[in-house]
Scaffold this active site. Structure first.
Site, PDB file in Angstrom:
ATOM      1  N   LYS A  93       0.849  -1.206   0.000  1.00 38.27           N
ATOM      2  CA  LYS A  93       0.000   0.000   0.000  1.00 38.27           C
ATOM      3  C   LYS A  93       0.879   1.248   0.000  1.00 38.27           C
ATOM      4  O   LYS A  93       0.614   2.209  -0.732  1.00 38.27           O
ATOM      5  CB  LYS A  93      -0.909   0.006   1.236  1.00 38.27           C
ATOM      6  N   GLN A 143      -4.753  -1.133   9.812  1.00 43.92           N
ATOM      7  CA  GLN A 143      -4.714  -2.486   9.243  1.00 43.92           C
ATOM      8  C   GLN A 143      -5.313  -3.495  10.239  1.00 43.92           C
ATOM      9  O   GLN A 143      -4.914  -3.537  11.406  1.00 43.92           O
ATOM     10  CB  GLN A 143      -3.248  -2.854   8.924  1.00 43.92           C
ATOM     11  N   ASP A 166     -10.932   3.376   4.209  1.00 41.99           N
ATOM     12  CA  ASP A 166     -11.352   1.973   4.162  1.00 41.99           C
ATOM     13  C   ASP A 166     -12.876   1.860   4.070  1.00 41.99           C
ATOM     14  O   ASP A 166     -13.399   0.785   3.784  1.00 41.99           O
ATOM     15  CB  ASP A 166     -10.886   1.242   5.440  1.00 41.99           C
TER      16      ASP A 166
END
Ligand code: NAP
Length: 294
Positions: A54, A98, A121
């Site tokens: 990422k 995460q 997200d």
């Protein structure tokens, strides 16, 4: 005849290139450099690989990348403080924590602490709610990528019979909302669904987000269907090597389907590309600029 392979790597690279061009314009015209902060707790090897890739893509898209590696022993309060600090950082437009998090930390509490405007997200309840009622929202990257992949085969999803296997908050449920928004007729299946193969055989578009290696077999597929495989499963191959496979038995399903995503190289890269897209969109929204149409 073998199915057409939907090449997620190529499509993701194209999208990142387009995002990078828009980012170049944002920097030049508005002095706005979108910034993504990724928070990684503990030492999960799979998470470390995702976070590294990422970060590399963020830089490739011309955006600012910052990674916050925190120890496994961190308390919930300490992690919430990191999130608050990032919420207040004007150079950061996207925050991603995460998952999974260690057991002492409630992920719902952490997600709810992220500024919804920076929730790239799309997991914050405000964004999930806005998506469900059809308002503009930051949308989870994996479902967003799945829709983009499906649309390379069917530019319009209107009236198509779509079946989603899996009802998680991060994949299955938001994917269903997006499909409804595209006017597909949607069925969501899960571990309690009776006669799952009979359900999936109705699908013009089949999305598998199960987390079980190669459970979807050839006789589950309607001939000429489009199959999007979201699963990422590590299995032991011959010789003790580890191999990644999807939720779909690729070789046999490719004999009946019209189009199919491979694993790896399908949904995975597109998910990361959509994270770049979401970060750029978040930066535009925070700065009060119109959203580039990508
Ligand atoms: P999850 O939270 O574990 O959800 C799995 C879903 O599958 C649940 O709804 C479960 O049903 C259902 N299920 C499990 N076994 C089943 C079976 N035998 N038949 C029918 N349904 C079954 O997983 P997730 O987070 O959604 O992730 C799913 C997969 O996608 C995983 O392999 C994950 O690694 C992968 N993934 C990939 C990406 C990417 O970027 N490519 C991103 C996210 C996730 P119940 O609700 O009844 O338990």
């Amino acid at each position: 005849m073998a199915a057409r392979i939907i090449d997620g790597r190529v499509l993701a690279d194209e999208l990142v290139t387009r995002v990078a061009a828009e980012v170049g314009r944002l920097i030049q015209d508005h002095g706005l450099e979108p910034g993504l902060a990724v928070v990684l707790v503990g030492e999960n090897p799979a998470s470390e690989i995702y976070v590294r890739s990422k970060s590399m893509k963020t830089v490739a898209a011309g955006m600012r990348s910052s990674t916050h590696k925190l120890p496994d022993s961190i308390t919930e309060l300490e992690l919430l403080r990191v999130v608050q600090q990032l919420n207040g950082d004007r150079a950061i437009h996207g925050i991603l924590v995460q998952l999974p998090l260690p057991p002492q930390i409630n992920p719902h509490k952490v997600i709810a602490a992220i500024d919804p405007a920076k929730d790239v997200d799309g997991f914050h309840p405000l964004n999930a709610g806005r998506l469900a009622i059809g308002l503009p929202a930051l949308v989870p990257c994996t479902p967003l990528g799945c829709i983009r992949l499906a649309k390379t085969v069917h530019p319009s999803l209107t009236g198509l019979e779509a079946v989603v296997i899996g009802r998680s908050n991060i994949v299955g449920k938001p994917l269903v909302q997006l499909l409804l928004g595209e006017n597909a007729t949607v069925t969501i299946a899960h571990s309690k669904t009776h006669d799952l193969p009979a359900v999936t055989r109705r699908a013009d578009l089949l999305f598998a987000a199960v987390g079980k290696p190669e459970v979807v077999k050839r006789d589950w597929i309607k001939p000429r269907a489009t199959v999007i495989d979201i699963g990422i499963n590590r299995i032991s191959a011959a010789g003790g090597e580890k191999r990644i496979v999807g939720d779909v038995a690729f070789a046999e399903v490719a004999e009946v389907a019209d189009a199919i995503t491979p694993v790896p190289g399908g949904v995975g890269p597109m998910t990361i590309a959509c994270l770049m897209l979401n970060t750029m969109r978040a930066a535009c929204a925070i700065a009060g600029l119109p959203q580039p149409d990508l």
